[in-house]
Enzyme design. Structure first.
Site, PDB file in Angstrom:
ATOM      1  CG  ASN A  58      -5.874   9.597  -1.260  1.00 52.54           C
ATOM      2  OD1 ASN A  58      -4.797  10.139  -1.040  1.00 52.54           O
ATOM      3  ND2 ASN A  58      -6.048   8.302  -1.116  1.00 52.54           N
ATOM      4  CB  CYS A 108      -5.719   1.522  -3.546  1.00 57.84           C
ATOM      5  SG  CYS A 108      -6.222   2.721  -4.767  1.00 57.84           S
TER       6      CYS A 108
END
Ligand code: PLP
Length: 391
Positions: A153, A328
């Protein structure tokens, strides 16, 4: 001020066609697909069609191999805890050092529960260490689960998941892949890639947030994570989120078409233009991650001697949305575990920025970033205590 959205690895714009497909399931067709009456039955059919679409998108043998979840995090947790629970005794989970926290977090918990966790590293380009992986498969007898991501990611680096799955299966392991960042960017076909379990997320491929999938190959031994009603053939209790499932079905159809209509080549050309432009106009910048084994939409670039976060804030003031590492981890100011695992030098770790494009990204948007970003970097550099400034 324009909105230049280059944070598509965090989330994507829901496609208008997806929203249209979902609409009737909020207004008219809001029944429960498990109900016995005809009103519920009207909803069960589109749900079944969406399941078939997702199964087709992944190359699954049967629609029943698709389990809808509330998000990719749930699907990842289901894969790890579900397989370990089915063992009924301690086993080994082989994963990588650069996984998303939705894998690394459950692994920490599984270690506390008595399982052996082996994390495979990556090289300076973020490429997977196949040799260490083969050695780990050999060194660990007993039940084994492999959980390795398809594409990263943060850097977009692609792992050789077919080979990883073949080796894992040959060693008797159950194999899971987190394909969240590969879905819609690379063809995913479980007929050619022998994984047992695979995770995708709707909101990374132009469906809304709040819907994920765990593909479970027929015959895989796995226990449910959410225990409740009989939905999803007893593998995931909870009334199905029909509008979102229908939306994901539509998104899969659109993603399939986009994989064949030249969209990826166009995205890669724009990403490469951005990369070349920034490397040229921002001295002391470097690309993180392999430039050859990478999904088309992602550019992870470090501007040495400065904080990525301060660049992001200034870009945000100009309407440009990018990210430092994973969303995150954002806000923690901890350097990204992915960039650290690659051994990126200290001076560059903190200045890493991820630009991630989508099929909605335009050339004008890339030109806008190329016009403004170098100036922002130059201003930050002028303030940096790590740079020698002219007296
Ligand atoms: N796995 C990967 C590789 C991701 O990039 C993400 C989200 O960034 C997730 C899992 C978790 O997805 P979600 O937050 O939708 O549960």
């Amino acid at each position: 001020m324009p909105l230049v959205y280059l944070d598509n690895n965090a989330t994507t714009r829901p496609a208008p066609e997806v929203i249209e497909a979902m609409r009737p399931f909020f207004t008219d067709l809001w029944g429960n697909p498990s109900s016995m009456h005809a009103f519920g039955g009207q909803v069960a059919k589109p749900l079944a069609r969406a399941r078939e679409r997702v199964a087709g998108f992944l190359g699954a043998e049967r629609p029943e191999e698709i389990v809808f979840t509330g998000c990719a995090t749930e699907a990842d947790n289901h894969a790890l805890f579900g397989v370990a629970a089915a063992w009924g005794r301690p086993g080994t989970i082989i994963t990588s050092r650069v996984e998303h926290p939705a894998i690394l977090g459950p692994c920490l918990r599984l270690r506390e529960m008595g399982h052996n966790i082996v994390e495979i590293g990556v090289n300076g380009e973020g490429l997977f260490d196949l040799e260490a992986y083969e050695a780990a498969l050999l060194a660990n007898p007993g039940p084994k689960l492999v959980s390795i991501m398809w594409a990263n990611n943060e850097t977009g680096v692609i792992f050789p998941i077919r080979r990883i799955a073949e080796l894992g299966k040959a060693a008797g392991a159950t194999v899971h892949t987190d394909a969240v960042q590969a879905a819609g960017k690379l063809p995913l076909d479980v007929r050619n890639v022998p994984v047992d379990l695979l995770t995708i997320a709707g909101h990374k491929m132009h469906a809304p947030k709040g819907i994920g999938v765990l593909y479970i190959r027929r015959g895989t031994r796995i226990k449910p994570l959410l225990i409740g009603g009989h939905q999803e053939r007893g593998r995931r209790g909870g009334t199905e989120n029909v509008p979102y499932i229908v939306g994901l079905g539509k998104a899969c159809e659109l993603a399939e078409a986009a994989l064949h209509d030249g969209s990826e080549a166009r995205i890669a050309r724009l990403r490469d233009k951005l990369e070349a432009g920034l490397l040229k106009t921002c001295p002391d910048s470097r690309v993180n991650g392999s430039r050859t084994h990478r999904v088309a939409n992602t550019l992870n670039i470090s501007f040495e001697y400065i904080e990525g976060e301060s660049v992001l804030y200034h870009l945000s003031d100009l309407g440009i949305c990018a990210s430092s590492g994973s969303a995150c981890a954002a806000g923690s100011l901890e350097p990204s575990h992915v960039i650290r695992a690659m051994g990126v030098p200290f001076t560059a770790v903190h200045g890493s920025i991820r630009f991630s494009l989508s099929r909605y990204t335009t050339e004008e948007e890339i030109d806008y970033v190329l016009k403004h970003c170098p100036q922002v970097v130059a201003e930050m550099r002028a303030l940096s205590p790590f740079v020698k400034h002219e007296a």
